[in-house]
Each structure stands twice: as structure tokens, then as C-alpha cells.
Motif scaffolding. Structure first.
Motif, PDB file in Angstrom:
ATOM      1  N   ILE A  70      31.890  73.324  94.102  1.00 45.24           N
ATOM      2  CA  ILE A  70      31.198  72.103  93.676  1.00 45.24           C
ATOM      3  C   ILE A  70      31.557  71.745  92.247  1.00 45.24           C
ATOM      4  O   ILE A  70      31.897  70.586  91.936  1.00 45.24           O
ATOM      5  CB  ILE A  70      29.675  72.265  93.823  1.00 45.24           C
ATOM      6  CG1 ILE A  70      29.306  72.492  95.292  1.00 45.24           C
ATOM      7  CG2 ILE A  70      28.957  71.038  93.260  1.00 45.24           C
ATOM      8  CD1 ILE A  70      29.693  71.362  96.213  1.00 45.24           C
ATOM      9  N   GLN A 121      34.077  66.533 100.042  1.00 47.51           N
ATOM     10  CA  GLN A 121      32.766  67.179 100.121  1.00 47.51           C
ATOM     11  C   GLN A 121      32.748  68.222 101.240  1.00 47.51           C
ATOM     12  O   GLN A 121      32.199  69.318 101.078  1.00 47.51           O
ATOM     13  CB  GLN A 121      31.677  66.131 100.379  1.00 47.51           C
ATOM     14  CG  GLN A 121      31.359  65.240  99.205  1.00 47.51           C
ATOM     15  CD  GLN A 121      30.218  64.280  99.521  1.00 47.51           C
ATOM     16  OE1 GLN A 121      29.217  64.672 100.123  1.00 47.51           O
ATOM     17  NE2 GLN A 121      30.361  63.027  99.116  1.00 47.51           N
ATOM     18  N   VAL A 127      32.738  61.746  94.997  1.00 48.66           N
ATOM     19  CA  VAL A 127      33.673  62.629  95.709  1.00 48.66           C
ATOM     20  C   VAL A 127      33.747  62.167  97.165  1.00 48.66           C
ATOM     21  O   VAL A 127      32.709  61.888  97.786  1.00 48.66           O
ATOM     22  CB  VAL A 127      33.219  64.097  95.622  1.00 48.66           C
ATOM     23  CG1 VAL A 127      34.144  65.000  96.438  1.00 48.66           C
ATOM     24  CG2 VAL A 127      33.188  64.544  94.158  1.00 48.66           C
ATOM     25  N   ALA A 149      35.054  70.300  91.757  1.00 48.26           N
ATOM     26  CA  ALA A 149      35.115  68.923  92.263  1.00 48.26           C
ATOM     27  C   ALA A 149      34.425  67.969  91.297  1.00 48.26           C
ATOM     28  O   ALA A 149      34.898  66.844  91.061  1.00 48.26           O
ATOM     29  CB  ALA A 149      34.466  68.840  93.645  1.00 48.26           C
ATOM     30  N   LEU A 150      33.321  68.416  90.726  1.00 44.77           N
ATOM     31  CA  LEU A 150      32.603  67.596  89.757  1.00 44.77           C
ATOM     32  C   LEU A 150      33.430  67.384  88.495  1.00 44.77           C
ATOM     33  O   LEU A 150      33.424  66.289  87.904  1.00 44.77           O
ATOM     34  CB  LEU A 150      31.270  68.265  89.417  1.00 44.77           C
ATOM     35  CG  LEU A 150      30.357  67.526  88.439  1.00 44.77           C
ATOM     36  CD1 LEU A 150      29.903  66.200  89.019  1.00 44.77           C
ATOM     37  CD2 LEU A 150      29.147  68.401  88.079  1.00 44.77           C
ATOM     38  N   GLU A 181      28.933  77.378  94.402  1.00 49.93           N
ATOM     39  CA  GLU A 181      28.964  76.177  93.560  1.00 49.93           C
ATOM     40  C   GLU A 181      30.060  76.278  92.508  1.00 49.93           C
ATOM     41  O   GLU A 181      30.782  75.305  92.245  1.00 49.93           O
ATOM     42  CB  GLU A 181      27.604  75.983  92.882  1.00 49.93           C
ATOM     43  CG  GLU A 181      26.513  75.492  93.821  1.00 49.93           C
ATOM     44  CD  GLU A 181      25.193  75.278  93.125  1.00 49.93           C
ATOM     45  OE1 GLU A 181      24.428  74.404  93.569  1.00 49.93           O
ATOM     46  OE2 GLU A 181      24.913  76.005  92.131  1.00 49.93           O
ATOM     47  N   MET A 232      26.551  67.301 101.843  1.00 49.57           N
ATOM     48  CA  MET A 232      25.688  67.818 100.788  1.00 49.57           C
ATOM     49  C   MET A 232      24.236  68.001 101.243  1.00 49.57           C
ATOM     50  O   MET A 232      23.437  68.630 100.547  1.00 49.57           O
ATOM     51  CB  MET A 232      25.744  66.932  99.560  1.00 49.57           C
ATOM     52  CG  MET A 232      27.101  66.960  98.847  1.00 49.57           C
ATOM     53  SD  MET A 232      27.642  68.630  98.344  1.00 49.57           S
ATOM     54  CE  MET A 232      28.897  68.997  99.590  1.00 49.57           C
ATOM     55  N   TYR A 292      24.467  66.739  92.392  1.00 53.95           N
ATOM     56  CA  TYR A 292      24.743  66.349  93.771  1.00 53.95           C
ATOM     57  C   TYR A 292      24.708  64.842  93.974  1.00 53.95           C
ATOM     58  O   TYR A 292      25.343  64.320  94.895  1.00 53.95           O
ATOM     59  CB  TYR A 292      23.827  67.112  94.732  1.00 53.95           C
ATOM     60  CG  TYR A 292      24.268  68.548  94.809  1.00 53.95           C
ATOM     61  CD1 TYR A 292      25.386  68.906  95.548  1.00 53.95           C
ATOM     62  CD2 TYR A 292      23.635  69.539  94.061  1.00 53.95           C
ATOM     63  CE1 TYR A 292      25.850  70.204  95.586  1.00 53.95           C
ATOM     64  CE2 TYR A 292      24.092  70.846  94.088  1.00 53.95           C
ATOM     65  CZ  TYR A 292      25.202  71.181  94.850  1.00 53.95           C
ATOM     66  OH  TYR A 292      25.660  72.468  94.870  1.00 53.95           O
ATOM     67  N   ILE A 331      28.252  64.061  93.057  1.00 55.32           N
ATOM     68  CA  ILE A 331      29.143  64.480  94.138  1.00 55.32           C
ATOM     69  C   ILE A 331      29.097  63.471  95.281  1.00 55.32           C
ATOM     70  O   ILE A 331      30.139  63.052  95.817  1.00 55.32           O
ATOM     71  CB  ILE A 331      28.754  65.892  94.644  1.00 55.32           C
ATOM     72  CG1 ILE A 331      29.050  66.951  93.575  1.00 55.32           C
ATOM     73  CG2 ILE A 331      29.492  66.214  95.946  1.00 55.32           C
ATOM     74  CD1 ILE A 331      30.514  67.187  93.291  1.00 55.32           C
TER      75      ILE A 331
END
Length: 211
Positions: free
Chosen positions: A61, A137, A132, A64-65, A57, A5, A125, A128
Motif C-alpha cells: 500500500i 489496487q 490508484v 503505491a501511495l 501495507e 480496499m 485509503y 488509494i
């Protein structure tokens, strides 16, 4: 320790610095100073990169979030739509040849983007990084990178590296060195060298095997 990240944070810092320069140029133009045209062209390219970043994103992202912190990503997608509208407003002002409207639109765009990036850094983030796995990631980062048209990648490097500091340059270079096949990274390394100019000495001091 460099983490996947960190690459995203480097992009965020480049966006902050570039939009500050574009906004300043728009304000100077509204005050009668010539030379806005290069900043306008830079803004259009800046927005292309921002759109690729936002799309990445949304592809990688935010899903995943959603697994580890449901319902949060939706508000950030609204932010992305707001940035699209802010670009349209500035593009319309530029096309109309109205310096005052351009300066107002640039200030609004910068204000919205600065808040959006700060929220993502502090909220999205952070979650994340904390929730994660490093492996996931890394996969997400790969999907984000794929949102950039590969033929435009040299332009992205030439835009980004002069805008970021030594820590971001080091982190991003290390990440690309880890995730890219060696022949691909060899070409990217040359592009970075061209982009940073005299900064190459410091980068190779931090990452000796680049030399």
C-alpha cells in the motif's frame, strides 16, 4: 460496488472491535475481576495479525501511495513502530503480572490503534481509492494477503469473521471469491461458514451462489 480496499476496511473494523474487548478485559482485571488470561492470549494473536497487516501495507500500500502522493506514507510507518512499542509495553506488563500496568498499557495501545486506523481510513485509503487504478489496487491487495503465512489463514478467518458485520462479511467474501482460484475459495468458503455460524444464512442471502 465491492472494491479491493473494502477488504482492508474489514480488517480495520475487526481490529477496532477486538482491541475494545481486550482493553475492557484488562480494565476488569485491574478492578479485581478474574479471567484475564484468555484476553491476553487473544491479544498476542491479535498482535500477530496486526503485524502481518502492517507488513503488508509497507510492502504494497505505501509504495503505491508514494507514487501518487509522495512523502505521506513515512508518518504511517512511524505509527507502526509506535504500535510495536505499545505491544512490547503491554507484553512486559503481562509478563510482570501487574494488572494495573496491563490495563494502562492496553488503554494506550487501543488509543494509538484507534487513531492510526481512523487516519488511514480517512487519508491513506481515500487516496488509494481516488488515485490508484483498480487493477493496481487488486495487485496491492494480493501482496498484502501474501504477508499472512498461508498455514495461519484458517486462524485469521476464525478470528475475523465473528468480529465484523454483515456488510464487511459480504465485501470480503466477494473479494476473495473474485481473486482466489475456485478450488482455493471452496476451502475458504467452508472456513467462513464455520466462522459465522448462524450468520451463514444472511451471507448466502446476499451472495446466493455461495449456497
Amino acid at each position: 460496488m465491492t472494491q479491493p480496499m473494502d477488504a482492508v476496511m474489514a480488517f480495520h473494523n475487526a481490529f477496532r472491535r477486538d482491541i475494545a474487548g481486550i482493553d475492557a478485559a484488562a480494565l476488569d482485571s485491574a478492578r479485581g475481576k478474574p479471567g484475564l488470561a484468555p484476553a491476553v492470549e487473544r491479544f498476542r494473536f491479535f498482535n500477530e495479525i496486526l503485524v502481518w497487516h502492517a507488513h503488508g501495507e509497507e510492502l504494497a500500500i505505501f509504495p503505491a501511495l508514494e507514487i501518487v502522493a509522495p512523502l505521506i506514507a513515512e508518518a504511517y510507518i512511524w505509527d507502526h513502530h509506535g504500535l510495536d512499542a505499545a505491544f512490547d509495553a503491554m507484553d512486559g506488563a503481562v509478563s510482570a503480572g501487574d494488572p494495573l500496568a496491563t490495563a494502562r498499557a492496553a488503554a494506550a495501545f487501543k488509543f494509538h490503534l484507534d487513531i492510526h486506523l481512523a487516519k488511514e481510513d480517512a487519508h491513506v485509503y481515500r487516496l488509494i481509492r481516488e488515485r490508484v487504478s483498480m487493477a493496481d489496487q487488486g495487485k496491492a491487495l494480493g501482496v498484502m494477503a501474501g504477508a499472512v503465512p498461508q498455514e495461519r489463514f484458517p486462524e485469521v478467518i476464525a478470528w475475523m469473521f465473528p468480529l465484523i458485520g454483515d456488510d464487511d462479511r459480504e465485501n470480503l467474501t466477494r473479494i476473495w471469491q473474485m481473486v482466489m482460484p475456485a478450488p482455493v475459495f471452496a476451502g475458504v468458503k467452508q472456513l467462513i461458514h464455520q466462522a459465522v455460524g448462524d450468520g451463514w444464512t444472511e451471507l448466502t442471502r446476499r451472495i446466493p451462489d455461495l449456497a
